[in-house]
Design an enzyme around this catalytic site. Structure first.
Site, PDB file in Angstrom:
ATOM      1  N   ASP A   4      11.824  -3.253  -2.352  1.00 10.04           N
ATOM      2  CA  ASP A   4      11.529  -2.124  -1.460  1.00 10.04           C
ATOM      3  C   ASP A   4      11.331  -2.623  -0.020  1.00 10.04           C
ATOM      4  OD1 ASP A   4      10.479   0.782  -1.127  1.00 10.04           O
ATOM      5  OD2 ASP A   4       8.852  -0.441  -0.320  1.00 10.04           O
ATOM      6  N   LYS A  52      13.645  -1.930   3.519  1.00  5.05           N
ATOM      7  CA  LYS A  52      13.100  -1.479   4.807  1.00  5.05           C
ATOM      8  C   LYS A  52      13.407  -2.496   5.905  1.00  5.05           C
ATOM      9  CE  LYS A  52       9.447   1.001   2.371  1.00  5.05           C
ATOM     10  NZ  LYS A  52       8.094   0.873   1.803  1.00  5.05           N
ATOM     11  N   THR A  74       6.034  13.851  -5.134  1.00  4.48           N
ATOM     12  CA  THR A  74       4.899  13.579  -4.227  1.00  4.48           C
ATOM     13  C   THR A  74       5.253  13.910  -2.782  1.00  4.48           C
ATOM     14  OG1 THR A  74       4.282  11.778  -5.700  1.00  4.48           O
ATOM     15  CG2 THR A  74       3.281  11.765  -3.521  1.00  4.48           C
ATOM     16  N   GLY A 105       2.458   7.420   0.348  1.00  6.35           N
ATOM     17  CA  GLY A 105       1.638   8.596   0.059  1.00  6.35           C
ATOM     18  C   GLY A 105       2.325   9.853   0.562  1.00  6.35           C
TER      19      GLY A 105
HETATM   20  N1  HSE Z   1       6.547   2.254  -2.763  1.00  5.85           N
HETATM   21  C1  HSE Z   1       6.513   2.279  -1.349  1.00  5.85           C
HETATM   22  C2  HSE Z   1       5.330   1.451  -0.875  1.00  5.85           C
HETATM   23  C3  HSE Z   1       6.388   3.695  -0.870  1.00  5.85           C
HETATM   24  O1  HSE Z   1       4.465   1.125  -1.689  1.00  5.85           O
HETATM   25  O2  HSE Z   1       5.266   1.118   0.297  1.00  5.85           O
HETATM   26  C4  HSE Z   1       6.799   3.901   0.553  1.00  5.85           C
HETATM   27  O3  HSE Z   1       8.094   3.511   0.808  1.00  5.85           O
END
Ligand code: HSE
Length: 439
Positions: free
Chosen positions: A199, A203, A13, A300
């Site tokens: 996730d 971050k 993607t 995205g």
């Molecule tokens: N899986 C992550 C989200 C994608 O949904 O934010 C971007 O890091």
């Protein structure tokens, strides 16, 4: 000027969007950078029909890209921490600059990678690793360089925010919305990373390091996901004027740094409470500028490609410059990092939303409030609904408390759950006002 040559590894993607955007916006990008950013070698196990690879060298074994002596920059977009780590470290050893969108890799292995890059005098750039297309790394690392950053709080997982929004607005089922997020290319390869907050913790780990100049310490982040959120709590929260958001929060205190991801009640009057769908937002409280808010698409293909290309442009402009004149990977000079510890959750102070399921007997509330007051926990607001289960005379009681250390609240909850009149586990969601004084 001769083109900057790029080896692009991964054509999913994000990779395909980077490839196509570099072509469609190529002329404009060249005007900004001063030279062409040219993808001359792609490493991908299979073609992506969205990309016209004519005239581009293609390797099915992605490691072959690293053997190409013509390349200036390697872009790693395959994700994960095994092969991706090998690719990045090998690229660095061979004197290549690296751009990656891989938050797990940076949060878990960043120290090793940045040290290797520093020794080799190359850059490792990772704007796309946090909050997709929002240039929040650049904003904090460079734009806020004159500030002492006090705390930051963010909606930094688009999939989780998308799920919570669809559940709240449409009463949609969790699994259906998750499937939709996967089809739209928002979710991680393993979507439990999104749902369980891993996730977001990756971050947040990165954001805290660049905000405070502390080493990356993903293993010490507290992580709680959204799977337990019930629609009833979303609605009760609304009755008090709050929304439930899945936030990453980091605060610098005298005793250490908070690093935590969990569902959080926040006042609906906060701008960030109104960030819906796949959008991300990061609120940063800094001493000189005050609060600043960053908002945009957090996932995205094109949004993430925008951040990858910004890194390519930065490196493109600085090629040939001395390594010491570049922005340090974590924004602080590597020999000037702080050793402030990460606080355990026991020591973290927040306000709380509590939902109790109680028998409708005289004295129940008195017992509960006595337990709370004994531990110095002050009640901010309370709501008792009518009997919800006529057969068992059970009533939901909702309490909002003032700020207290988590260890006190854990002890109080254990005592409340032990009361005969309380039937279920207490639902506890942390609450933050996100005003200038507190996180
Ligand atoms: N899986 C992550 C989200 C994608 O949904 O934010 C971007 O890091």
């Amino acid at each position: 000027m001769k083109p900057v040559k790029i080896g692009l590894i991964g054509l999913g993607t994000v990779g395909s969007s980077v490839f196509n955007l570099l072509k469609s916006n190529g002329a404009e990008i060249e005007r900004r950078v001063g030279c062409q950013l040219l993808v001359s070698h792609v490493g991908a196990r299979r073609d992506n029909p969205a990309c016209d690879l004519e005239g581009v060298k293609v390797s099915r074994n992605v490691l072959d890209v690293l053997d190409d002596p013509d390349l200036d920059i390697i872009v790693e977009l395959i994700g994960g921490t095994t092969l991706a780590k090998d690719i990045v470290l090998t690229a660095i050893q061979r004197g290549k600059h690296v751009v990656t969108a891989n938050k797990a890799l940076i949060a878990e292995c960043g120290q090793e990678i940045f040290l290797a890059a520093q020794k080799q005098g190359v850059s490792v750039a990772y704007e796309a690793a946090v909050a997709g297309g929002i240039p929040v790394i650049k904003a904090i690392r460079e734009g806020l360089a004159g500030n002492h950053i006090e705390w930051l709080a963010g909606i930094i997982n688009g999939t989780g925010n998308f799920i919570l929004t669809e559940m709240r607005d449409k009463g949609a089922a969790f699994d259906d919305v998750l499937k939709q997020a996967q089809e739209l290319g928002y979710a991680e390869a393993d979507p439990t990373f999104d749902v369980e907050g891993i996730d977001a913790a990756h971050k947040l780990t990165i954001l805290a390091s660049i905000a405070y100049g502390i080493p990356l310490q993903f293993a010490k982040a507290y992580t709680e996901g959204i799977a337990e959120i019930e629609l009833a709590d979303v609605h009760y929260a609304e009755q008090f004027g709050y929304r439930i958001k899945h936030l990453g929060i980091s605060r610098r205190t005298e005793n250490g740094v908070e690093l935590r991801v969990h569902p959080t009640l926040i006042p609906e009057s906060c701008l960030i409470a109104n960030v819906d769908g796949v959008m991300n937002s990061v609120l940063v409280q800094a001493d000189a500028v005050g609060p600043t808010l960053y908002y945009g698409a957090g996932a995205g293909g094109n949004a993430t490609a925008s951040a990858v290309i910004a890194d390519l442009a930065d490196i493109g402009r600085s090629i040939g410059a001395d390594a010491t004149s570049r922005v340090p990977a974590l924004g602080f000079q590597p020999d000037a990092m702080s050793d402030q510890c990460i606080l355990s959750m026991d020591e973290v102070e927040t306000a709380y939303y509590l939902r109790l399921s109680a028998h409708d007997h005289p004295g129940v509330l008195a017992d509960v409030t006595q337990i709370l007051s004994k531990r110095g926990i002050s009640i901010e607001a309370m709501l008792q609904k009518e009997v919800s289960d006529p057969q068992h005379d059970l009533v939901p009681i909702i309490l909002l408390t003032q700020r207290i250390k988590e260890k006190e609240m854990n002890a109080a909850i254990a005592e409340i759950e032990a009361l005969d009149s309380i039937t279920d586990k207490v639902v506890r969601i942390r609450l933050e006002h996100l005003d200038a004084q507190t996180a």
